[in-house]
Scaffold this active site. Sequence first.
Site, short mmCIF file in Angstrom:
data_model
loop_
_atom_site.label_atom_id
_atom_site.label_comp_id
_atom_site.label_asym_id
_atom_site.label_seq_id
_atom_site.Cartn_x
_atom_site.Cartn_y
_atom_site.Cartn_z
CG ASP A 1 -42.13 -16.16 -18.76
OD1 ASP A 1 -42.26 -17.40 -18.71
OD2 ASP A 1 -41.70 -15.57 -19.78
N GLY B 1 -45.02 -28.12 -25.68
CA GLY B 1 -44.57 -26.73 -25.80
C GLY B 1 -43.47 -26.35 -24.83
CD GLN B 2 -39.90 -29.30 -20.69
OE1 GLN B 2 -40.32 -30.41 -21.03
NE2 GLN B 2 -39.16 -29.12 -19.62
CB SER B 3 -39.01 -23.42 -25.07
OG SER B 3 -39.31 -22.55 -24.01
CG HIS C 1 -40.52 -24.16 -16.59
ND1 HIS C 1 -39.70 -25.00 -17.30
CD2 HIS C 1 -41.35 -23.60 -17.50
CE1 HIS C 1 -40.00 -24.95 -18.59
NE2 HIS C 1 -41.02 -24.11 -18.73
CG HIS D 1 -45.55 -21.43 -17.69
ND1 HIS D 1 -44.96 -20.39 -18.37
CD2 HIS D 1 -45.02 -22.56 -18.21
CE1 HIS D 1 -44.12 -20.88 -19.27
NE2 HIS D 1 -44.14 -22.20 -19.20
#
Length: 114
Positions: free
Chosen positions: A30, A93-95, A100, A102
């Site tokens: 990240d 909170g997905q930007s 994906h 984490h």
Amino acid sequence: MADCLFCKIAAGEIPSNKLYEDEAILAFHDIDPQAPVHFLVIPKRHVESAAALNENDGPLLGHIYAKIAELCREQGVDKTGYRVVTNIGVHGGQSVPHLHFHVLGGRSMKWPPG
Ligand code: 5GP
Ligand code: ZN
């Protein structure tokens, strides 16, 4: 998918700090790590989020989780433990709208998450 950041990373059009790659998935660090170990695992195929998965994606998910366990052994966090998170949508909170996972480790995680 055009204009998808993680599709571009998967295609190598945007560089990333890769840990692992095969024909189906990519793991990379990240860019803004939230723990001593923080990497992302994505399918190369564009999937908007975990909400778009179905029964046919079972093998893909098994492959992703098996690879996460292997990479966490390599990163030295398998014995202390780690957290796997996939954010979905605005409240999740997905930007980046490309599925994906984490993977966070190297410190103790809090619960509940913020
Ligand atoms: P989300 O907020 O969608 O759950 O997670 C997106 C993650 O992608 C964030 O942790 C963010 O730091 C990471 N990220 C965003 N842009 C890039 C990039 O260009 N390269 C890498 N390696 N990570 C990125
Ligand atoms: Zn994509």
